[in-house]
Design a protein around this motif. Structure first.
Motif, short mmCIF file in Angstrom:
data_model
loop_
_atom_site.label_atom_id
_atom_site.label_comp_id
_atom_site.label_asym_id
_atom_site.label_seq_id
_atom_site.Cartn_x
_atom_site.Cartn_y
_atom_site.Cartn_z
N CYS A 112 0.96 -1.19 0.05
CA CYS A 112 -0.05 -0.16 0.19
C CYS A 112 0.88 1.10 0.18
O CYS A 112 1.83 1.02 0.64
CB CYS A 112 -0.93 -0.09 1.29
N ALA A 113 0.19 2.20 -0.45
CA ALA A 113 0.92 3.59 -0.60
C ALA A 113 -0.03 4.66 -0.36
O ALA A 113 -1.24 4.36 -0.72
CB ALA A 113 2.11 3.81 -1.90
N CYS A 114 0.39 5.76 0.01
CA CYS A 114 -0.70 6.94 0.09
C CYS A 114 -1.06 7.49 -1.15
O CYS A 114 -0.05 7.65 -2.20
CB CYS A 114 0.03 8.08 0.78
N THR A 115 -2.19 7.93 -1.46
CA THR A 115 -2.61 8.33 -2.49
C THR A 115 -2.17 9.60 -3.10
O THR A 115 -1.17 10.28 -2.51
CB THR A 115 -4.32 8.30 -2.45
N ALA A 116 -2.15 10.01 -4.21
CA ALA A 116 -1.59 11.18 -4.80
C ALA A 116 -1.86 12.50 -4.04
O ALA A 116 -3.31 12.68 -3.61
CB ALA A 116 -2.04 11.52 -6.20
N GLY A 117 -1.16 13.24 -3.79
CA GLY A 117 -1.28 14.44 -2.74
C GLY A 117 -1.03 14.27 -1.21
O GLY A 117 -1.30 15.11 -0.34
N TYR A 118 -0.69 12.97 -0.90
CA TYR A 118 -0.30 12.72 0.63
C TYR A 118 0.71 11.83 0.71
O TYR A 118 1.60 11.23 -0.39
CB TYR A 118 -1.56 11.71 0.85
N HIS A 119 1.29 11.76 1.78
CA HIS A 119 2.66 11.08 2.16
C HIS A 119 2.69 10.30 3.60
O HIS A 119 1.82 10.90 4.31
CB HIS A 119 3.81 11.94 2.00
N TRP A 120 3.45 9.27 3.60
CA TRP A 120 3.32 8.42 4.56
C TRP A 120 4.15 9.11 5.92
O TRP A 120 5.20 9.59 5.78
CB TRP A 120 4.04 6.97 4.49
N SER A 121 3.59 9.28 7.10
CA SER A 121 4.41 9.85 8.33
C SER A 121 4.58 8.96 9.22
O SER A 121 3.41 8.01 9.65
CB SER A 121 3.34 10.94 8.62
N GLU A 122 5.83 8.73 9.80
CA GLU A 122 6.19 7.92 10.85
C GLU A 122 5.52 8.24 12.33
O GLU A 122 5.48 7.52 13.17
CB GLU A 122 7.51 7.41 10.86
N ARG A 129 -1.50 15.07 4.35
CA ARG A 129 -1.71 15.79 3.06
C ARG A 129 -0.29 16.48 2.78
O ARG A 129 0.19 16.95 3.94
CB ARG A 129 -2.60 16.76 3.03
N ASN A 130 0.24 16.42 1.27
CA ASN A 130 1.31 17.15 1.17
C ASN A 130 1.35 18.49 1.59
O ASN A 130 0.39 19.37 1.50
CB ASN A 130 1.68 16.87 -0.31
N ALA A 131 2.40 19.02 2.00
CA ALA A 131 2.50 20.49 2.19
C ALA A 131 2.53 21.39 0.84
O ALA A 131 2.83 20.95 -0.07
CB ALA A 131 3.97 20.90 2.81
N GLU A 132 2.16 22.79 0.95
CA GLU A 132 1.96 23.37 -0.13
C GLU A 132 3.05 24.61 -0.16
O GLU A 132 3.36 25.01 0.81
CB GLU A 132 0.58 24.17 -0.20
N CYS A 133 3.46 24.76 -1.23
CA CYS A 133 4.54 25.70 -1.38
C CYS A 133 3.91 27.27 -1.75
O CYS A 133 2.81 27.29 -2.85
CB CYS A 133 5.39 25.32 -2.77
N GLY A 134 4.34 27.97 -0.92
CA GLY A 134 3.62 29.42 -1.02
C GLY A 134 4.15 30.32 -2.14
O GLY A 134 5.29 29.74 -2.85
N PRO A 135 3.64 31.35 -2.32
CA PRO A 135 4.18 32.16 -3.42
C PRO A 135 5.54 32.37 -3.23
O PRO A 135 6.06 32.74 -2.06
CB PRO A 135 3.33 33.63 -3.14
N GLY A 136 6.19 32.49 -4.48
CA GLY A 136 7.77 32.54 -4.39
C GLY A 136 8.42 31.51 -4.55
O GLY A 136 9.77 31.33 -4.45
N PHE A 137 7.80 30.30 -4.21
CA PHE A 137 8.27 28.84 -4.24
C PHE A 137 7.49 28.08 -4.97
O PHE A 137 6.39 28.17 -5.39
CB PHE A 137 8.16 28.24 -2.63
N GLY A 138 8.18 27.02 -5.39
CA GLY A 138 7.73 25.89 -6.33
C GLY A 138 7.88 24.65 -5.94
O GLY A 138 9.01 24.42 -5.38
#
Length: 263
Positions: A112-122, A129-138
């Motif tokens: 199993c793996a996390c669906t797109a947009g998520y990641h496994w946390s120990e 949910r994956n972190a979002e990059c704010g303005p000025g970051f990509g």
């Protein structure tokens, strides 16, 4: 006499040394089999383990080999084993943002793996949910499955004006290719603003010239509409009385004129 006594003492030692090669040979023939991952020692003999995809329902005896049976549905064993039962496959719960990346079978586990947009946390042993990059970051590409977002600052000539976990920095607009000139320089958070040559020749106060005329026209139309509505309402209520009075006045005037002619 001493020589004979010495020889008698050495005889058992010599017999033991003569028997040692045979014992060593027998030991070396059996030991490698029992240390192999495909064998196990039971009842003084080396027996075969069960191959992947099967479990051991009965161990070997002095006269028979191990009894192995296949794993059932949704079960597996991925090694040579002497297990009494198979292992159950993992359940990839979609309600917890998990999906099956490998379905699994009798010889391999389901992964199993996390669906797109998520990641496994120990930390919580769950998908986050994956972190979002704010303005000025990509977001760094390619975005890795089951990994948190890696944000990087936009380099010179690139910008990002949104918060996103997947979008990368975008290049500034090239005004020259569009046949325009650069009106405002771009930043890491905003794009370049281009200006066409046609718009640059227009007087800057032209919109203000038309603005008073438009306001006056709008006010005139508004007053005319209000007057028309008031007149319509008033005429509807008082129109009949005014019409009757007007005809009465006309008749009187006509009568007076007729009287004057007779006199």
């Amino acid at each position: 006499m001493a020589l004979r006594a010495w020889r008698r003492c050495q005889l058992p030692v010599l017999l033991a040394l003569c028997a040692l090669p045979g014992w060593l040979q027998e030991t070396l023939q059996i030991t490698p089999l029992c240390t192999s991952e495909r064998h196990y020692k039971h009842l003084g003999r080396c027996c075969n383990k069960c191959e992947p995809g099967k479990y051991m329902s009965a161990k070997c005896t002095t006269t028979s080999e191990s009894v192995c049976l296949p794993c059932g549905p949704d079960e597996y064993l991925d090694t040579w084993n002497e297990e009494e039962k198979c292992l159950l496959h993992k359940v990839c719960d979609t309600g917890k943002a998990l999906v099956a990346v490998e379905p699994g079978n009798r010889t391999a586990p389901r992964r199993c793996a996390c669906t797109a947009g998520y990641h496994w946390s120990e930390d919580c042993h769950c998908c986050r949910r994956n972190a979002e990059c704010g303005p000025g970051f990509g977001a760094q590409h390619p975005v890795q499955l089951n990994k948190d977002t890696v944000c990087k600052p936009c380099l010179a000539g690139y910008f990002s004006n949104t918060s996103s976990s997947t979008e990368k920095c975008k290049p500034w607009t090239n005004c020259t290719i569009l046949g325009e000139t650069e009106a405002h320089h771009g930043t890491n958070k905003s794009d370049v603003v281009c200006s066409s040559s046609l718009s640059s020749t227009e007087p800057p106060n032209e919109p203000q010239t038309y603005l008073p005329s438009l306001i006056i026209l709008f006010l005139f139309i508004s007053v005319a509409l209000v007057a028309a509505i008031i007149f319509g309402v008033y005429y509807r209520k008082k129109g009949k009385a005014l019409t009757a009075n007007l005809w009465h006045w006309v008749n009187e005037a006509c009568g007076r004129l007729s009287g004057n002619k007779e006199n």
